[in-house]
Design a protein around this motif. Structure first.
Motif, PDB file in Angstrom:
ATOM      1  N   ASN A 115      27.661  38.297  12.640  1.00 22.59           N
ATOM      2  CA  ASN A 115      27.733  37.044  13.393  1.00 22.59           C
ATOM      3  C   ASN A 115      26.691  36.030  12.894  1.00 22.59           C
ATOM      4  OD1 ASN A 115      28.457  35.346  15.814  1.00 22.59           O
ATOM      5  ND2 ASN A 115      26.309  35.763  16.287  1.00 22.59           N
ATOM      6  N   ARG A 158      26.477  33.876  20.991  1.00 22.48           N
ATOM      7  CA  ARG A 158      27.310  35.064  20.754  1.00 22.48           C
ATOM      8  C   ARG A 158      26.422  36.245  20.359  1.00 22.48           C
ATOM      9  NH1 ARG A 158      30.869  37.325  16.845  1.00 22.48           N
ATOM     10  NH2 ARG A 158      32.261  38.685  18.037  1.00 22.48           N
ATOM     11  N   GLU A 164      28.728  43.894  13.967  1.00 19.37           N
ATOM     12  CA  GLU A 164      29.210  42.600  14.452  1.00 19.37           C
ATOM     13  C   GLU A 164      28.035  41.661  14.758  1.00 19.37           C
ATOM     14  OE1 GLU A 164      32.187  41.602  14.224  1.00 19.37           O
ATOM     15  OE2 GLU A 164      31.753  39.673  15.181  1.00 19.37           O
ATOM     16  N   ASP A 212      28.279  33.517  10.642  1.00 16.16           N
ATOM     17  CA  ASP A 212      28.999  32.454  11.356  1.00 16.16           C
ATOM     18  C   ASP A 212      28.010  31.435  11.917  1.00 16.16           C
ATOM     19  OD1 ASP A 212      31.318  33.779  10.817  1.00 16.16           O
ATOM     20  OD2 ASP A 212      31.451  34.748  12.790  1.00 16.16           O
TER      21      ASP A 212
END
Ligand code: AVI
Length: 335
Positions: free
Chosen positions: A231, A47, A227, A234
């Motif tokens: 990320n 991602r 973002e 995560d």
């Protein structure tokens, strides 16, 4: 497992010196504090790679557009003057290879015989980028090297005859994610281990641009950089089999351009005092409200800093091309 250990170590240690830039800007001497960190590598899961790719298309992140502008205008001259017939090109961390296309086009037009090695950590992105290129440029021989920079340097040393002219390419200001010392010793390792006198190194390096330009580049108006950085939290959870370690709602992205050290600094700021913990390896860390955790540096270079880098790496400066806005340079170094 080793990434888990690296995360645990970095979170527990307070080893990253930090000075409040607002105090520095005001001409004062702030207290030096030591911060926790997480490895920068965490930003690059699938991602993260995808978000970074999107960042490279936005105007605020001017670096990629500047490098492409340079290649558009100078790739032909670069190939004509510096790529020898029979040469080997080695691109370190090739990613999506958007800029490489301009060099390959110029090589194909020149009729020179060239082998192009692409080095990347992601096997799928290597395959996805190389396949269309083999069709587009049938005269160029493509080889994908799946692994770390160090793996590829060892491979080149073993497999490419010493008398083959070589040019390394390290683009996108990737050098900026190493400290100045790490960058010099990385280059020196290639110079000593996998370059012969006359071999070349093409390096894209961002400048110490204005505070405003750099602040926007790393905190863009689309929120993509935010973002990209968040990320990473995560990804830590995924690395720890979703125990979970971090709750994204407990953190915000902090972007600081440090003009004194000439680097952008990316942090997570804890929005409340809380404890983060995990098992295997076991750790438990108490975060204070407002505590910063470092995740990335992006170093910028003045001409003097480039010269210092070259001295340390035992390289000579043989060329420099700049984008139309004068914000970014493509440097050619030689052993
Ligand atoms: C990959 N690297 C050169 C980028 C940079 O500019 O440091 C990564 C990045 N971080 C935030 N935005 C882009």
């Amino acid at each position: 497992r080793s990434l888990r250990a690296a995360v645990a170590d970095a979170l527990q240690a307070r080893s990253v010196p930090f000075m409040d830039p607002r105090v520095v800007r005001a001409g004062g001497t702030p207290d030096k504090t030591l911060l926790r960190s997480v490895p920068t590598m965490l930003l690059y899961d699938d991602r993260g790679l995808d978000i970074f790719d999107r960042i490279t298309y936005i105007d605020d992140y001017y670096l990629t557009a500047a490098e492409i502008d340079i290649f558009r205008r100078y790739a032909q001259a670069l190939v004509r003057d510096h790529v020898a017939d029979g040469a080997v090109l080695v691109e370190l961390g090739c990613g999506a290879m958007r800029k490489t296309k301009f060099v390959l086009e110029a090589i194909a037009e020149s009729g020179k015989v060239v082998t192009y090695y692409a080095v990347d950590l992601s096997e799928s992105s290597l395959r996805a980028s190389l396949l269309p290129l083999t069709k587009m440029f049938p005269s160029i021989r493509f080889v994908g090297l799946w692994g770390t920079y160090d793996d590829s340097v060892a491979w080149i040393r073993r497999s490419v005859p010493a008398d083959t002219p070589k040019m390394y390419l390290w683009l996108g200001s990737s050098i900026g994610n190493l400290t100045r010392e790490e960058a010099a010793s990385f280059l020196r390792g290639i110079v000593d281990g996998a370059m012969e006198p006359g071999d070349l190194f093409l390096c894209g390096i961002d400048r110490r641009n204005s505070f405003e330009a750099l602040s926007l580049a790393y905190n863009d108006s689309h929120g993509l950089t935010r973002e990209f950085i968040l990320n990473g939290l995560d990804h830590v959870n995924a690395v720890f089999d979703n125990q979970p370690v971090f709750d994204r709602a407990d953190f915000e992205y902090v972007s600081i351009y440090n003009e004194v050290d000439g680097r952008h600094e990316a942090y997570y700021r804890a929005l409340r005092a809380h404890t983060v913990s995990a098992r295997d390896p076991d750790f438990s860390v108490d975060l204070a409200e407002g505590e910063l955790i470092n995740v990335e540096y992006s170093y910028k270079y003045s001409a003097q800093e480039v010269a210092t880098l070259l001295d340390a790496a035992r390289l000579h400066h043989v060329g420099k091309w700049t984008d139309a806005k004068g914000m970014y340079d493509l440097h050619l170094f030689q052993k």
